[in-house]
Enzyme design. Structure first.
Site, PDB file in Angstrom:
ATOM      1  N   TYR A   1     -30.114 -24.239   1.684  1.00  0.00           N
ATOM      2  CA  TYR A   1     -28.117 -24.839   1.494  1.00  0.00           C
ATOM      3  C   TYR A   1     -28.019 -25.843   0.624  1.00  0.00           C
ATOM      4  O   TYR A   1     -28.513 -26.846   0.988  1.00  0.00           O
ATOM      5  CB  TYR A   1     -28.238 -24.892   2.898  1.00  0.00           C
ATOM      6  CG  TYR A   1     -26.931 -25.718   2.379  1.00  0.00           C
ATOM      7  CD1 TYR A   1     -25.833 -24.814   2.647  1.00  0.00           C
ATOM      8  CD2 TYR A   1     -26.182 -27.030   3.792  1.00  0.00           C
ATOM      9  CE1 TYR A   1     -24.282 -25.446   3.205  1.00  0.00           C
ATOM     10  CE2 TYR A   1     -24.719 -27.408   3.990  1.00  0.00           C
ATOM     11  CZ  TYR A   1     -24.145 -26.466   3.421  1.00  0.00           C
ATOM     12  OH  TYR A   1     -22.677 -26.495   3.244  1.00  0.00           O
TER      13      TYR A   1
ATOM     14  N   GLY B   1      20.794  -2.380   5.676  1.00  0.00           N
ATOM     15  CA  GLY B   1      20.275  -1.549   5.297  1.00  0.00           C
ATOM     16  C   GLY B   1      19.702  -2.621   3.852  1.00  0.00           C
ATOM     17  O   GLY B   1      19.860  -3.297   3.264  1.00  0.00           O
TER      18      GLY B   1
ATOM     19  N   LEU C   1      13.375  -7.389  -2.342  1.00  0.00           N
ATOM     20  CA  LEU C   1      13.695  -7.494  -0.644  1.00  0.00           C
ATOM     21  C   LEU C   1      12.851  -7.549  -0.046  1.00  0.00           C
ATOM     22  O   LEU C   1      11.786  -6.010  -0.032  1.00  0.00           O
ATOM     23  CB  LEU C   1      14.579  -5.475  -0.568  1.00  0.00           C
ATOM     24  CG  LEU C   1      15.971  -5.427  -1.500  1.00  0.00           C
ATOM     25  CD1 LEU C   1      16.466  -4.151  -1.454  1.00  0.00           C
ATOM     26  CD2 LEU C   1      17.170  -6.622  -1.649  1.00  0.00           C
ATOM     27  N   ALA C   2      12.450  -7.486   0.568  1.00  0.00           N
ATOM     28  CA  ALA C   2      11.460  -8.402   1.655  1.00  0.00           C
ATOM     29  C   ALA C   2      12.118  -8.893   2.983  1.00  0.00           C
ATOM     30  O   ALA C   2      10.835 -10.014   4.024  1.00  0.00           O
ATOM     31  CB  ALA C   2      10.976  -9.697   1.331  1.00  0.00           C
TER      32      ALA C   2
ATOM     33  N   TYR D   1      10.952  -3.803  -3.863  1.00  0.00           N
ATOM     34  CA  TYR D   1      10.819  -3.625  -2.580  1.00  0.00           C
ATOM     35  C   TYR D   1       9.647  -4.506  -2.777  1.00  0.00           C
ATOM     36  O   TYR D   1       9.127  -4.739  -3.215  1.00  0.00           O
ATOM     37  CB  TYR D   1      10.358  -2.388  -1.923  1.00  0.00           C
ATOM     38  CG  TYR D   1      11.348  -1.615  -2.007  1.00  0.00           C
ATOM     39  CD1 TYR D   1      12.719  -2.394  -2.336  1.00  0.00           C
ATOM     40  CD2 TYR D   1      11.463  -0.356  -1.301  1.00  0.00           C
ATOM     41  CE1 TYR D   1      13.883  -1.102  -2.148  1.00  0.00           C
ATOM     42  CE2 TYR D   1      12.344   0.254  -1.873  1.00  0.00           C
ATOM     43  CZ  TYR D   1      13.666  -0.180  -1.616  1.00  0.00           C
ATOM     44  OH  TYR D   1      15.068   1.233  -1.598  1.00  0.00           O
TER      45      TYR D   1
ATOM     46  N   ASN E   1     -25.295 -32.828   4.763  1.00  0.00           N
ATOM     47  CA  ASN E   1     -24.170 -32.759   4.263  1.00  0.00           C
ATOM     48  C   ASN E   1     -23.098 -33.467   5.367  1.00  0.00           C
ATOM     49  O   ASN E   1     -22.078 -33.946   5.606  1.00  0.00           O
ATOM     50  CB  ASN E   1     -23.288 -32.366   3.576  1.00  0.00           C
ATOM     51  CG  ASN E   1     -22.880 -30.932   4.195  1.00  0.00           C
ATOM     52  OD1 ASN E   1     -23.802 -29.880   4.540  1.00  0.00           O
ATOM     53  ND2 ASN E   1     -21.924 -29.965   3.587  1.00  0.00           N
TER      54      ASN E   1
ATOM     55  N   ARG F   1       5.502  -1.795  12.706  1.00  0.00           N
ATOM     56  CA  ARG F   1       4.516  -0.762  12.822  1.00  0.00           C
ATOM     57  C   ARG F   1       2.776  -1.416  11.715  1.00  0.00           C
ATOM     58  O   ARG F   1       2.221  -1.032  12.310  1.00  0.00           O
ATOM     59  CB  ARG F   1       4.620   0.128  11.277  1.00  0.00           C
ATOM     60  CG  ARG F   1       5.528   1.567  12.093  1.00  0.00           C
ATOM     61  CD  ARG F   1       5.475   3.036  12.023  1.00  0.00           C
ATOM     62  NE  ARG F   1       6.084   2.590  10.868  1.00  0.00           N
ATOM     63  CZ  ARG F   1       6.375   3.575   9.774  1.00  0.00           C
ATOM     64  NH1 ARG F   1       5.088   4.426   9.297  1.00  0.00           N
ATOM     65  NH2 ARG F   1       6.881   3.934   8.721  1.00  0.00           N
TER      66      ARG F   1
ATOM     67  N   LYS G   1       5.047  -8.918   6.952  1.00  0.00           N
ATOM     68  CA  LYS G   1       4.085  -7.552   6.353  1.00  0.00           C
ATOM     69  C   LYS G   1       4.076  -7.840   4.753  1.00  0.00           C
ATOM     70  O   LYS G   1       3.043  -8.025   4.326  1.00  0.00           O
ATOM     71  CB  LYS G   1       5.239  -6.613   6.178  1.00  0.00           C
ATOM     72  CG  LYS G   1       4.869  -4.931   5.097  1.00  0.00           C
ATOM     73  CD  LYS G   1       4.870  -4.073   5.711  1.00  0.00           C
ATOM     74  CE  LYS G   1       6.664  -3.893   5.306  1.00  0.00           C
ATOM     75  NZ  LYS G   1       7.040  -2.911   5.375  1.00  0.00           N
TER      76      LYS G   1
ATOM     77  N   ASN H   1       3.503   0.172   5.670  1.00  0.00           N
ATOM     78  CA  ASN H   1       3.956   0.625   6.710  1.00  0.00           C
ATOM     79  C   ASN H   1       3.515  -0.426   7.399  1.00  0.00           C
ATOM     80  O   ASN H   1       3.998  -0.303   8.603  1.00  0.00           O
ATOM     81  CB  ASN H   1       5.107   1.797   6.392  1.00  0.00           C
ATOM     82  CG  ASN H   1       6.085   1.627   5.468  1.00  0.00           C
ATOM     83  OD1 ASN H   1       7.351   1.181   5.736  1.00  0.00           O
ATOM     84  ND2 ASN H   1       6.052   2.894   4.427  1.00  0.00           N
TER      85      ASN H   1
HETATM   86  C1  UD1 Z   1      14.204   3.735   0.569  1.00  0.00           C
HETATM   87  C2  UD1 Z   1      15.281   4.856  -0.044  1.00  0.00           C
HETATM   88  C3  UD1 Z   1      14.912   5.812  -0.328  1.00  0.00           C
HETATM   89  C4  UD1 Z   1      13.629   5.755  -1.370  1.00  0.00           C
HETATM   90  C5  UD1 Z   1      12.842   5.003  -0.566  1.00  0.00           C
HETATM   91  C6  UD1 Z   1      11.588   5.065  -0.569  1.00  0.00           C
HETATM   92  C7  UD1 Z   1      17.191   3.377   0.964  1.00  0.00           C
HETATM   93  C8  UD1 Z   1      18.442   3.694   1.939  1.00  0.00           C
HETATM   94  N1  UD1 Z   1      16.406   4.189   0.399  1.00  0.00           N
HETATM   95  O1  UD1 Z   1      14.326   4.248   1.887  1.00  0.00           O
HETATM   96  O2  UD1 Z   1      16.106   6.347  -0.824  1.00  0.00           O
HETATM   97  O3  UD1 Z   1      13.050   7.078  -1.215  1.00  0.00           O
HETATM   98  O4  UD1 Z   1      13.370   3.627  -0.084  1.00  0.00           O
HETATM   99  O5  UD1 Z   1       9.840   3.714  -0.552  1.00  0.00           O
HETATM  100  O6  UD1 Z   1      17.572   3.067   0.187  1.00  0.00           O
HETATM  101  N2  UD1 Z   1      14.855  -3.905   3.521  1.00  0.00           N
HETATM  102  C9  UD1 Z   1      16.267  -5.214   3.688  1.00  0.00           C
HETATM  103  N3  UD1 Z   1      16.376  -5.604   4.463  1.00  0.00           N
HETATM  104  C10 UD1 Z   1      17.206  -3.712   4.829  1.00  0.00           C
HETATM  105  C11 UD1 Z   1      15.946  -2.912   5.398  1.00  0.00           C
HETATM  106  C12 UD1 Z   1      15.488  -2.964   3.982  1.00  0.00           C
HETATM  107  O7  UD1 Z   1      15.267  -6.420   2.994  1.00  0.00           O
HETATM  108  O8  UD1 Z   1      18.442  -4.077   6.145  1.00  0.00           O
HETATM  109  C13 UD1 Z   1      14.058  -3.735   2.713  1.00  0.00           C
HETATM  110  C14 UD1 Z   1      12.619  -3.654   3.370  1.00  0.00           C
HETATM  111  O9  UD1 Z   1      11.951  -4.449   3.633  1.00  0.00           O
HETATM  112  C15 UD1 Z   1      11.658  -3.037   1.970  1.00  0.00           C
HETATM  113  C16 UD1 Z   1      12.930  -2.158   1.141  1.00  0.00           C
HETATM  114  O10 UD1 Z   1      14.033  -3.207   1.781  1.00  0.00           O
HETATM  115  O11 UD1 Z   1      11.035  -3.685   1.444  1.00  0.00           O
HETATM  116  C17 UD1 Z   1      13.004  -0.327   1.499  1.00  0.00           C
HETATM  117  O12 UD1 Z   1      13.372  -0.455   2.821  1.00  0.00           O
HETATM  118  P1  UD1 Z   1      12.995   0.571   4.553  1.00  0.00           P
HETATM  119  O13 UD1 Z   1      13.309   0.525   5.167  1.00  0.00           O
HETATM  120  O14 UD1 Z   1      11.627   0.720   4.415  1.00  0.00           O
HETATM  121  O15 UD1 Z   1      13.815   1.965   3.091  1.00  0.00           O
HETATM  122  P2  UD1 Z   1      13.404   3.659   3.098  1.00  0.00           P
HETATM  123  O16 UD1 Z   1      13.769   3.937   4.118  1.00  0.00           O
HETATM  124  O17 UD1 Z   1      12.421   3.258   3.121  1.00  0.00           O
HETATM  125 MG    MG Z   2      10.584   2.109   2.671  1.00  0.00          MG
END
Ligand code: UD1
Ligand code: MG
Length: 452
Positions: free
Chosen positions: A351, A79, A11-12, A102, A371, A18, A25, A229
């Protein structure tokens, strides 16, 4: 335990607000390599059949950085559950194990991922395996709620958790392993009725339990799950990563005189019995063979240093360079796109750019290869056993034949045949007693000026 196929979803799609950056990122570098490439490396080590990276709209540069692996665009960031849903069409019909990682947690190790996959294949046949951890400060992490038998019942996000649930020390590290066959049904059933109004991937656990499937926790080191972050967090993670690289270098047989001051790139390769002095920096693409000594305050990038060579102190080796066996590159010497032959020496204030230098040649102090003519770069070719006198200026393109000799302070603009001497300097004049007469005359002038 049967060997099952593996797929990884990374997931990226997060914007990384931030970071306050134009660069996504996951492209910010760790050890000189984009963060997401570290996650890819850990995933790739498990030899998966598929890797899918979920990116946000407009993140073509992320797709490029992870190529040839597949990417899919999550149009709206609804999400983590929604992000995984976006990836599933690329895994249609896949019934092996699916690991969700992640892109912004680059310290994840192969050992932790392997433990999760192994647990997925355990006797209880869990539909979902979650990596758990016990951070000193659980903060806003999701909490893992276990049943009496130690099995995982549900994950509650911090914002949605009760006081009692927030008191649980076992946290969700974020990484999850799914049974690919049951996964689409679980993801489809996730809703968004929660504090953030998001589709939480973490809800897959409660959904699975509701459907009568077991879920499990594998505990791992907090360090593996540290996410980035902000730039300050990235700097903290870089520190941990550098420590890992230093320990690995020493474990593989290199001596680091002051490990905390040596800076590595993720891809630095050091041979056996390499000694690295204090405050040495390795940029990307450096290979150092056995027995090399790199003395203090040297900076290397994109270079091969061959057996037993001695580098520095205060040497700068730039991309495209190749330092031969037993060669010496001394203080305040810069090499760029230069091949220094075996046993050749350039020990002081020099150099050497875009040049080929033959074996056993000696480059005197203050030698400069010119050069660049303001428009184009040109090569300087120096043969074997050449003696380049101090303060020589070699105006490229130019060739010095084998065994040639340049007198000190010579400006070489034309090719020099083998074994020839090239000398270009004004005639030397010595005037006896001149300095003494000069001092007397000047002192008299100064005395007169003071009186007047
Ligand atoms: C998430 C977990 C949480 C855990 C934490 C650990 C969920 C709901 N919660 O929370 O339980 O303790 O990670 O770090 O999963 N991303 C997407 N698309 C989205 C949302 C997020 O690609 O719509 C990616 C973000 O880029 C990131 C990863 O998913 O790489 C996690 O998302 P993030 O928003 O950091 O989740 P947390 O709120 O930290
Ligand atoms: Mg997170």
């Amino acid at each position: 335990m049967t060997e099952r196929q593996l797929a990884c979803i990374i997931l990226a799609a997060g914007k990384g607000t931030r970071m306050k950056s134009d660069l996504p990122k996951v492209l910010h570098p760790l050890g000189g390599l984009p963060m997401v490439r570290h996650v890819l490396a850990a995933a790739t080590a498990l030899d998966p059949a598929h890797i899918v990276v979920v990116v946000g709209p407009g993140m073509e540069n992320v797709a490029q950085a992870v190529a040839p692996h597949a990417t899919v665009v999550q149009e709206n960031q609804l999400g983590t559950g929604d992000a995984v849903k976006a990836a599933l069409p690329l895994l249609d019909g896949f019934a092996g194990d699916v690991l969700v990682l992640y892109g912004d947690t680059p310290l994840i190790t192969v050992a932790t991922l392997r433990a999760m996959v192994d647990s997925r294949n355990g006797d209880s046949d869990p539909a979902v395996v979650v990596m758990g951890m016990r951070p000193a400060e659980p903060g806003a992490y999701g909490r893992l709620i276990q049943g009496a038998d130690g099995g995982l019942e549900k994950i509650v996000e911090f914002l949605d958790a009760s006081e009692a649930e927030r008191a649980v020390g076992l946290c969700n590290a974020g990484f999850m392993a799914f049974d690919g066959a049951r996964m689409p049904g679980l993801i489809a059933a996730i809703g968004n009725d929660n504090a953030k109004g998001e589709f939480y991937l973490t809800d897959a656990v409660a959904v699975a339990r509701g459907q009568g499937h077991a879920c499990a926790v594998v505990e791992g080191p907090v360090e593996d799950a540290l996410g980035v972050n902000s730039r300050a967090e990235l700097a903290g993670i870089e520190k941990i990563f550098q420590r890992r690289l230093r320990l690995a270098a020493m474990a593989n047989g290199a001596t680091l005189l002051d490990p905390d001051t040596v800076w590595f790139a993720a891809d630095t390769v050091l041979g056996r019995d390499v000694t690295v002095g204090q405050n040495v920096v390795f940029g990307p693409g450096v290979v150092v063979e056995d027995g090399v000594e790199i003395r203090a305050f040297s900076h290397l990038e994109g270079v091969v240093v061959r057996r037993r060579a001695i580098i520095g102190p205060f040497a700068r080796l730039r991309p495209g360079s190749d330092v031969g066996e037993d060669a010496h590159v001394g203080n305040f010497v810069e090499l760029k796109n230069t091949v220094l032959g075996a046993g050749a020496k350039a020990n002081h204030l020099t150099y050497l750019g875009d040049s080929d230098i033959g074996a056993a040649s000696n480059i005197g102090a203050g030698t400069i290869t010119c050069n660049y003519d303001g428009y184009l770069k040109h090569r300087t070719v120096i043969g074997r056993d050449v003696f380049v006198g101090s303060n020589s200026t070699l105006v490229a393109p130019v060739t010095l034949g084998d065994g040639a000799f340049t007198a000190a302070a010579t400006i070489v603009t034309r090719d020099v045949p083998d074994d020839a001497l090239v000398i270009s300097r004004a005639d030397e004049v010595v005037k006896e007693g001149w300095a003494a007469r000069y001092r007397i005359a000047k002192a008299a002038l100064k005395a007169r000026a003071r009186k007047g």
